[in-house]
Motif scaffolding. Structure first.
Motif, PDB file in Angstrom:
ATOM      1  N   LEU A   1     -28.673  -3.259  51.489  1.00  0.00           N
ATOM      2  CA  LEU A   1     -29.354  -2.342  52.392  1.00  0.00           C
ATOM      3  C   LEU A   1     -30.748  -2.827  52.752  1.00  0.00           C
ATOM      4  CD1 LEU A   1     -28.332   1.089  50.796  1.00  0.00           C
ATOM      5  CD2 LEU A   1     -27.396   0.029  52.869  1.00  0.00           C
ATOM      6  N   SER A   2     -31.447  -3.430  51.800  1.00  0.00           N
ATOM      7  CA  SER A   2     -32.800  -3.913  52.075  1.00  0.00           C
ATOM      8  C   SER A   2     -32.803  -5.240  52.840  1.00  0.00           C
ATOM      9  CB  SER A   2     -33.581  -4.059  50.768  1.00  0.00           C
ATOM     10  OG  SER A   2     -32.935  -4.953  49.885  1.00  0.00           O
ATOM     11  N   TRP A   3     -31.704  -6.000  52.737  1.00  0.00           N
ATOM     12  CA  TRP A   3     -31.611  -7.311  53.389  1.00  0.00           C
ATOM     13  C   TRP A   3     -31.142  -7.220  54.834  1.00  0.00           C
ATOM     14  CZ3 TRP A   3     -26.717  -9.378  54.755  1.00  0.00           C
ATOM     15  CH2 TRP A   3     -26.730 -10.717  55.203  1.00  0.00           C
ATOM     16  N   ALA A   4     -30.226  -6.330  55.132  1.00  0.00           N
ATOM     17  CA  ALA A   4     -29.638  -6.238  56.476  1.00  0.00           C
ATOM     18  C   ALA A   4     -30.679  -5.799  57.500  1.00  0.00           C
ATOM     19  CB  ALA A   4     -28.473  -5.256  56.469  1.00  0.00           C
ATOM     20  N   GLY A   5     -30.453  -6.196  58.741  1.00  0.00           N
ATOM     21  CA  GLY A   5     -31.350  -5.790  59.812  1.00  0.00           C
ATOM     22  C   GLY A   5     -31.460  -4.287  59.917  1.00  0.00           C
ATOM     23  N   LEU A   6     -30.335  -3.594  59.711  1.00  0.00           N
ATOM     24  CA  LEU A   6     -30.323  -2.134  59.653  1.00  0.00           C
ATOM     25  C   LEU A   6     -29.538  -1.723  58.418  1.00  0.00           C
ATOM     26  CD1 LEU A   6     -30.987   0.632  60.912  1.00  0.00           C
ATOM     27  CD2 LEU A   6     -28.809   0.494  62.152  1.00  0.00           C
ATOM     28  N   GLY A   7     -30.224  -1.195  57.444  1.00  0.00           N
ATOM     29  CA  GLY A   7     -29.579  -0.696  56.233  1.00  0.00           C
ATOM     30  C   GLY A   7     -29.467   0.811  56.313  1.00  0.00           C
ATOM     31  N   VAL A   8     -28.261   1.318  56.158  1.00  0.00           N
ATOM     32  CA  VAL A   8     -27.999   2.752  56.312  1.00  0.00           C
ATOM     33  C   VAL A   8     -27.467   3.322  55.005  1.00  0.00           C
ATOM     34  CG1 VAL A   8     -26.789   4.522  57.633  1.00  0.00           C
ATOM     35  CG2 VAL A   8     -27.453   2.373  58.741  1.00  0.00           C
ATOM     36  N   ALA A   9     -28.175   4.282  54.446  1.00  0.00           N
ATOM     37  CA  ALA A   9     -27.721   4.978  53.247  1.00  0.00           C
ATOM     38  C   ALA A   9     -26.947   6.223  53.653  1.00  0.00           C
ATOM     39  CB  ALA A   9     -28.904   5.362  52.370  1.00  0.00           C
ATOM     40  N   MET A  10     -25.950   6.540  52.864  1.00  0.00           N
ATOM     41  CA  MET A  10     -25.154   7.727  53.133  1.00  0.00           C
ATOM     42  C   MET A  10     -25.925   8.990  52.733  1.00  0.00           C
ATOM     43  SD  MET A  10     -22.668   6.127  54.392  1.00  0.00           S
ATOM     44  CE  MET A  10     -21.516   7.486  54.696  1.00  0.00           C
ATOM     45  N   GLY A  11     -25.528  10.115  53.312  1.00  0.00           N
ATOM     46  CA  GLY A  11     -26.168  11.382  52.959  1.00  0.00           C
ATOM     47  C   GLY A  11     -25.964  11.772  51.511  1.00  0.00           C
ATOM     48  N   ASN A  12     -24.957  11.203  50.882  1.00  0.00           N
ATOM     49  CA  ASN A  12     -24.659  11.456  49.470  1.00  0.00           C
ATOM     50  C   ASN A  12     -25.210  10.354  48.572  1.00  0.00           C
ATOM     51  OD1 ASN A  12     -22.268  10.295  51.127  1.00  0.00           O
ATOM     52  ND2 ASN A  12     -21.932   9.425  49.085  1.00  0.00           N
ATOM     53  N   ALA A  13     -26.094   9.496  49.096  1.00  0.00           N
ATOM     54  CA  ALA A  13     -26.510   8.296  48.384  1.00  0.00           C
ATOM     55  C   ALA A  13     -27.446   8.572  47.211  1.00  0.00           C
ATOM     56  CB  ALA A  13     -27.182   7.323  49.347  1.00  0.00           C
ATOM     57  N   HIS A  14     -27.427   7.642  46.264  1.00  0.00           N
ATOM     58  CA  HIS A  14     -28.349   7.606  45.135  1.00  0.00           C
ATOM     59  C   HIS A  14     -29.771   7.409  45.687  1.00  0.00           C
ATOM     60  CE1 HIS A  14     -30.405   5.881  41.618  1.00  0.00           C
ATOM     61  NE2 HIS A  14     -29.425   6.367  40.874  1.00  0.00           N
ATOM     62  N   PRO A  15     -30.786   7.980  45.049  1.00  0.00           N
ATOM     63  CA  PRO A  15     -32.169   7.831  45.537  1.00  0.00           C
ATOM     64  C   PRO A  15     -32.598   6.373  45.718  1.00  0.00           C
ATOM     65  CG  PRO A  15     -32.084   9.546  43.882  1.00  0.00           C
ATOM     66  CD  PRO A  15     -30.719   8.927  43.909  1.00  0.00           C
ATOM     67  N   ASP A  16     -32.117   5.467  44.873  1.00  0.00           N
ATOM     68  CA  ASP A  16     -32.484   4.055  45.013  1.00  0.00           C
ATOM     69  C   ASP A  16     -31.935   3.468  46.306  1.00  0.00           C
ATOM     70  OD1 ASP A  16     -33.684   4.318  42.583  1.00  0.00           O
ATOM     71  OD2 ASP A  16     -32.299   3.011  41.488  1.00  0.00           O
TER      72      ASP A  16
END
Length: 270
Positions: free
Chosen positions: A229-244
């Motif tokens: 997620l931090s490497w990609a041009g657009l990193g997208v976390a899910m609404g259910n994602a872990h805080p990290d």
């Protein structure tokens, strides 16, 4: 600009909690592929657990498995590349794990030439190992046998513990032996070779095609998705994602039960 490559985690991201791919998400993923963009699965799953996802998609994309340690081509059922922990590293990690997490069980993931290579036992565990998932397929062996061959992943499991707590404690003792991550908070830690992640696996597929990180959109929900997620041009976390995962992402979409992946991809592919 449309992304040249879409990479997505599977459990908690592409699939809902019943491990089902929704018709809406399947439709937009097919639109991505039909338009000529690359679509890659990036998962903690071993290759032998990729087929149910492929069956639901209706086509066989390349898969980055075991948190980046394995590149797998499900269309040919072939392991393209595998990064392994050496027997020396496994021995060091096992000693640390059993000392720091008393009562923990150990297991390793190995790969052969295909997802179900009968010549290579895929998932072997120490006696009494308690599986963290509902579909146990481990073979119990002695600890000596478990550590006798290189592996793409070491699993440390303690029933009733929290993975986050285990990771914090192990991080105090593990340095150059491997990288610590987890994909569930159900008392399971996964250690892969140092420097290996979903990001390195995706890059291994993208670079020969001239696709840079800036041209990639990635989706994930757990700590094992953070490097991607931090490497990609657009990193997208899910609404259910872990805080990290949320902290590492550029944006947050809806949950995996609400077609969060589709909501983002529909910006470019309808």
């Amino acid at each position: 600009m449309k992304p040249a490559l879409v990479a997505t985690d599977v459990d908690g991201t592409l699939l809902n909690e019943d491990e089902i791919l929704s018709p809406r998400t399947r439709s937009v993923v097919r639109a991505v592929v039909d338009a000529g963009a690359q679509f890659v699965l990036a998962t903690g799953r071993p290759p032998r657990w990729v087929k149910p996802v492929v069956d639901q998609l209706g086509f066989a994309p390349m898969a980055v498995c075991a948190n980046g340690a394995v590149i797998y081509d499900p269309s040919a059922d072939r392991i393209i590349a595998a990064r392994t922990l050496s027997t020396d590293a496994l021995a060091q990690l096992a000693e640390i794990a059993t000392r720091v997490i008393p009562g923990a069980g150990l297991a390793v993931e190995r790969v052969g030439s295909s997802a179900h290579d009968a010549a290579t036992p895929q998932f072997v565990s120490s006696p009494g190992y308690e599986h963290a998932w509902l579909n146990p397929d481990n073979t119990e062996v002695s600890v000596e046998d478990l550590l006798s061959a290189p592996a793409v992943k070491l699993l440390i499991r303690k029933s009733g513990a929290r993975s986050a707590d285990m990771a914090t404690e192990l991080a105090r003792h593990i340095g150059l032996e491997g990288d610590i991550t987890y994909s569930t908070n159900n008392g399971l830690i996964e250690i892969v070779p140092l420097g290996i992640s979903k990001a390195t696996g995706i890059d291994e597929l993208a670079r020969p095609q001239g696709i840079a990180a800036a041209d990639i959109v990635a989706f994930g929900d757990m700590p094992n998705d953070v490097p991607m997620l931090s490497w990609a041009g657009l990193g997208v976390a899910m609404g259910n994602a872990h805080p990290d995962a949320v902290a590492a992402a550029d944006e947050v979409t809806a949950t995996n039960a609400e077609d969060g992946v589709a909501l983002v991809l529909e910006r470019w592919w309808l």
